[in-house]
Scaffold this motif. Sequence first.
Motif, PDB file in Angstrom:
ATOM      1  N   ILE A 326       0.852  -1.206   0.000  1.00 57.23           N
ATOM      2  CA  ILE A 326       0.000   0.000   0.000  1.00 57.23           C
ATOM      3  C   ILE A 326       0.884   1.250   0.000  1.00 57.23           C
ATOM      4  O   ILE A 326       0.693   2.189  -0.786  1.00 57.23           O
ATOM      5  CB  ILE A 326      -0.932   0.006   1.236  1.00 57.23           C
ATOM      6  CG1 ILE A 326      -1.949  -1.128   1.117  1.00 57.23           C
ATOM      7  CG2 ILE A 326      -1.631   1.355   1.385  1.00 57.23           C
ATOM      8  CD1 ILE A 326      -2.836  -1.300   2.352  1.00 57.23           C
ATOM      9  N   ALA A 327       1.906   1.242   0.889  1.00 58.37           N
ATOM     10  CA  ALA A 327       2.787   2.410   0.972  1.00 58.37           C
ATOM     11  C   ALA A 327       3.660   2.540  -0.277  1.00 58.37           C
ATOM     12  O   ALA A 327       3.891   3.641  -0.788  1.00 58.37           O
ATOM     13  CB  ALA A 327       3.669   2.303   2.218  1.00 58.37           C
ATOM     14  N   ILE A 328       4.131   1.397  -0.793  1.00 58.86           N
ATOM     15  CA  ILE A 328       5.009   1.433  -1.969  1.00 58.86           C
ATOM     16  C   ILE A 328       4.235   1.897  -3.208  1.00 58.86           C
ATOM     17  O   ILE A 328       4.777   2.604  -4.057  1.00 58.86           O
ATOM     18  CB  ILE A 328       5.686   0.054  -2.178  1.00 58.86           C
ATOM     19  CG1 ILE A 328       6.677  -0.198  -1.030  1.00 58.86           C
ATOM     20  CG2 ILE A 328       6.423  -0.021  -3.508  1.00 58.86           C
ATOM     21  CD1 ILE A 328       7.274  -1.586  -0.991  1.00 58.86           C
ATOM     22  N   GLY A 338      11.859   3.319 -11.913  1.00 60.13           N
ATOM     23  CA  GLY A 338      11.930   2.192 -12.841  1.00 60.13           C
ATOM     24  C   GLY A 338      12.100   0.879 -12.086  1.00 60.13           C
ATOM     25  O   GLY A 338      11.756  -0.185 -12.595  1.00 60.13           O
ATOM     26  N   LEU A 339      12.647   0.984 -10.870  1.00 57.62           N
ATOM     27  CA  LEU A 339      12.928  -0.221 -10.096  1.00 57.62           C
ATOM     28  C   LEU A 339      12.724   0.040  -8.613  1.00 57.62           C
ATOM     29  O   LEU A 339      13.148   1.085  -8.096  1.00 57.62           O
ATOM     30  CB  LEU A 339      14.383  -0.652 -10.341  1.00 57.62           C
ATOM     31  CG  LEU A 339      14.861  -1.913  -9.619  1.00 57.62           C
ATOM     32  CD1 LEU A 339      14.200  -3.157 -10.212  1.00 57.62           C
ATOM     33  CD2 LEU A 339      16.376  -2.050  -9.709  1.00 57.62           C
ATOM     34  N   VAL A 340      12.063  -0.908  -7.936  1.00 52.76           N
ATOM     35  CA  VAL A 340      11.987  -0.867  -6.477  1.00 52.76           C
ATOM     36  C   VAL A 340      12.692  -2.125  -5.969  1.00 52.76           C
ATOM     37  O   VAL A 340      12.331  -3.241  -6.351  1.00 52.76           O
ATOM     38  CB  VAL A 340      10.524  -0.847  -5.976  1.00 52.76           C
ATOM     39  CG1 VAL A 340      10.477  -0.921  -4.450  1.00 52.76           C
ATOM     40  CG2 VAL A 340       9.810   0.416  -6.450  1.00 52.76           C
ATOM     41  N   ILE A 357       3.404  -7.661  -2.074  1.00 53.52           N
ATOM     42  CA  ILE A 357       3.759  -6.271  -2.410  1.00 53.52           C
ATOM     43  C   ILE A 357       3.370  -5.991  -3.860  1.00 53.52           C
ATOM     44  O   ILE A 357       2.703  -4.995  -4.168  1.00 53.52           O
ATOM     45  CB  ILE A 357       5.278  -6.020  -2.208  1.00 53.52           C
ATOM     46  CG1 ILE A 357       5.654  -6.107  -0.727  1.00 53.52           C
ATOM     47  CG2 ILE A 357       5.682  -4.666  -2.796  1.00 53.52           C
ATOM     48  CD1 ILE A 357       7.132  -5.906  -0.440  1.00 53.52           C
ATOM     49  N   ARG A 358       3.766  -6.904  -4.764  1.00 59.15           N
ATOM     50  CA  ARG A 358       3.467  -6.706  -6.192  1.00 59.15           C
ATOM     51  C   ARG A 358       1.957  -6.618  -6.424  1.00 59.15           C
ATOM     52  O   ARG A 358       1.492  -5.773  -7.208  1.00 59.15           O
ATOM     53  CB  ARG A 358       4.039  -7.868  -7.011  1.00 59.15           C
ATOM     54  CG  ARG A 358       5.562  -7.877  -7.067  1.00 59.15           C
ATOM     55  CD  ARG A 358       6.062  -8.890  -8.097  1.00 59.15           C
ATOM     56  NE  ARG A 358       7.510  -8.949  -8.103  1.00 59.15           N
ATOM     57  CZ  ARG A 358       8.207 -10.012  -7.670  1.00 59.15           C
ATOM     58  NH1 ARG A 358       7.595 -11.084  -7.223  1.00 59.15           N
ATOM     59  NH2 ARG A 358       9.539  -9.978  -7.705  1.00 59.15           N
ATOM     60  N   LYS A 359       1.216  -7.460  -5.719  1.00 62.22           N
ATOM     61  CA  LYS A 359      -0.242  -7.495  -5.898  1.00 62.22           C
ATOM     62  C   LYS A 359      -0.845  -6.147  -5.472  1.00 62.22           C
ATOM     63  O   LYS A 359      -1.641  -5.549  -6.201  1.00 62.22           O
ATOM     64  CB  LYS A 359      -0.820  -8.640  -5.067  1.00 62.22           C
ATOM     65  CG  LYS A 359      -2.291  -8.883  -5.257  1.00 62.22           C
ATOM     66  CD  LYS A 359      -2.679 -10.265  -4.720  1.00 62.22           C
ATOM     67  CE  LYS A 359      -4.177 -10.471  -4.726  1.00 62.22           C
ATOM     68  NZ  LYS A 359      -4.865  -9.763  -3.628  1.00 62.22           N
ATOM     69  N   ALA A 360      -0.423  -5.657  -4.291  1.00 60.65           N
ATOM     70  CA  ALA A 360      -0.963  -4.385  -3.801  1.00 60.65           C
ATOM     71  C   ALA A 360      -0.575  -3.238  -4.735  1.00 60.65           C
ATOM     72  O   ALA A 360      -1.385  -2.335  -4.987  1.00 60.65           O
ATOM     73  CB  ALA A 360      -0.455  -4.119  -2.386  1.00 60.65           C
ATOM     74  N   VAL A 361       0.649  -3.290  -5.253  1.00 66.43           N
ATOM     75  CA  VAL A 361       1.099  -2.230  -6.165  1.00 66.43           C
ATOM     76  C   VAL A 361       0.260  -2.243  -7.433  1.00 66.43           C
ATOM     77  O   VAL A 361      -0.172  -1.197  -7.934  1.00 66.43           O
ATOM     78  CB  VAL A 361       2.611  -2.381  -6.471  1.00 66.43           C
ATOM     79  CG1 VAL A 361       3.006  -1.541  -7.683  1.00 66.43           C
ATOM     80  CG2 VAL A 361       3.436  -1.991  -5.249  1.00 66.43           C
ATOM     81  N   GLN A 362       0.010  -3.457  -7.957  1.00 68.37           N
ATOM     82  CA  GLN A 362      -0.802  -3.567  -9.167  1.00 68.37           C
ATOM     83  C   GLN A 362      -2.192  -2.991  -8.947  1.00 68.37           C
ATOM     84  O   GLN A 362      -2.746  -2.312  -9.806  1.00 68.37           O
ATOM     85  CB  GLN A 362      -0.947  -5.036  -9.539  1.00 68.37           C
ATOM     86  CG  GLN A 362      -0.254  -5.371 -10.855  1.00 68.37           C
ATOM     87  CD  GLN A 362      -0.253  -6.867 -11.082  1.00 68.37           C
ATOM     88  OE1 GLN A 362      -1.103  -7.587 -10.557  1.00 68.37           O
ATOM     89  NE2 GLN A 362       0.703  -7.325 -11.856  1.00 68.37           N
ATOM     90  N   ARG A 374       9.629  -2.313 -11.980  1.00 66.92           N
ATOM     91  CA  ARG A 374       9.918  -3.694 -11.586  1.00 66.92           C
ATOM     92  C   ARG A 374      10.130  -3.699 -10.078  1.00 66.92           C
ATOM     93  O   ARG A 374      10.710  -2.755  -9.526  1.00 66.92           O
ATOM     94  CB  ARG A 374      11.205  -4.186 -12.249  1.00 66.92           C
ATOM     95  CG  ARG A 374      11.038  -4.568 -13.710  1.00 66.92           C
ATOM     96  CD  ARG A 374      12.314  -5.199 -14.243  1.00 66.92           C
ATOM     97  NE  ARG A 374      13.459  -4.315 -14.135  1.00 66.92           N
ATOM     98  CZ  ARG A 374      14.614  -4.629 -13.546  1.00 66.92           C
ATOM     99  NH1 ARG A 374      14.763  -5.821 -12.986  1.00 66.92           N
ATOM    100  NH2 ARG A 374      15.615  -3.774 -13.502  1.00 66.92           N
ATOM    101  N   ILE A 375       9.661  -4.766  -9.421  1.00 71.17           N
ATOM    102  CA  ILE A 375       9.870  -4.885  -7.974  1.00 71.17           C
ATOM    103  C   ILE A 375      10.667  -6.158  -7.734  1.00 71.17           C
ATOM    104  O   ILE A 375      10.243  -7.246  -8.126  1.00 71.17           O
ATOM    105  CB  ILE A 375       8.522  -4.929  -7.225  1.00 71.17           C
ATOM    106  CG1 ILE A 375       7.783  -3.613  -7.478  1.00 71.17           C
ATOM    107  CG2 ILE A 375       8.731  -5.155  -5.730  1.00 71.17           C
ATOM    108  CD1 ILE A 375       6.384  -3.570  -6.944  1.00 71.17           C
TER     109      ILE A 375
END
Length: 405
Positions: A326-328, A338-340, A357-362, A374-375
């Motif tokens: 959520i925060a990211i 470009g990259l985390v 993390i990827r799911k929440a970011v998406q 990219r994470i």
Amino acid sequence: MYATALDCSAKNFSKRISLDLLRFTPGGISRAELARQMGLTRSALTTIIGDLMESELVREAEDGPASGGRRPVLLEINPQRGRVAGIDLGATHLHLLITDFAANILAEAESPLNITDGPQVCLGKVHTRLNRLLDESRLSWQEISAVGVGVPGPVEAQIGAVSAPPIMPGWDNFPIRAYLSELWKRPLSLNNDADLGALGEWSYGAGRGERNLAYIKVGTGIGAGLLLNGNMYHGNSGSAGEIGHITIREDGPPCTCGSRGCLEAMAGGNAIASRARAAAKAGRRTQLASFTPLDTLSARDVAAAARLGDLVAQQIIAESGALLGIAIASLINLVNPGLVVIGGGVAECGDLLLEPIRKAVQERSLRSSGQAVRITASLLGRRSSSMGAVVQALNLALDTLVDHS
Ligand SMILES: [Zn+2]
């Protein structure tokens, strides 16, 4: 006279730029390529490289296997020119590296540390452990040109101290840089640990070649190091990237910073450990329940159990990942990196933490920035911040040598 001084500093500036290109180009770089990248004539570059070779900072790389045709001679930093130390003080650990001038690791050590013991006790431990590492590896202080140090709090570069660091009680405004450089009589660089993680991963890890990178350190504290447009971003007073103190839940648990419901209070190492203790006490089926005494159970233990397949531990790590995401996602919307890179002790769980993390970011970031990012897990692991400290120490050592060449 004035013109000569100016020529001299312009030449030193070119020397530093060429040294940086040599340092951060994997496999070395030819004179012609160096001249092209720096926009210099071949003869101007020959003079600069001649000076650097004479002061033994640069050397010609040894030839690899020939693949037909004449190949240009590649230049590289002379690793034998000196040594530096990189030190990372975490909330619960201390990590030390000694490297040569090409950042090859010569010696390494890790020790437990309790950052809440305050500066006198902790810096005393750092001093003792570094001396022991030098002894064990048959190196001497005479060989160390400079030292880089990382701490888990916001660093004010001008005064070389941390200001109001939430997880470092007793350290507020203690002159860390002056104290250590006086003790060791060496140039010393002091930086925030997450900033150093970003620098370490950019230099030698997952972030090579990225111009916009965020490194998220997930340990007892949660912090971000930001590299924007190829430059580290520290903010006005050194506290940029304090992502751990973004509010996730308005009425959430109290945080070390004095606020409530911060990301760190809900997803950091202490939150992970206390959720695990609660699960064990509630009688849930988990190997974490076998820890005695239960109070010593740490986030690192939860991460280890999760990796071994413990479902309760995996669930706790996944919950942290979802909150981090959520925060990211907000960070991604804000700076469009470009990259985390996810690092720190908890990140050793790999995809167990990264997938939520990827799911929440998406779900939460804007499509234009969410698709562009990219994470990934850190490549340097527990060395990210100490390698960043090595990079800073090398900057200081090279500055000093070029000024005196
Ligand atoms: Zn907070």
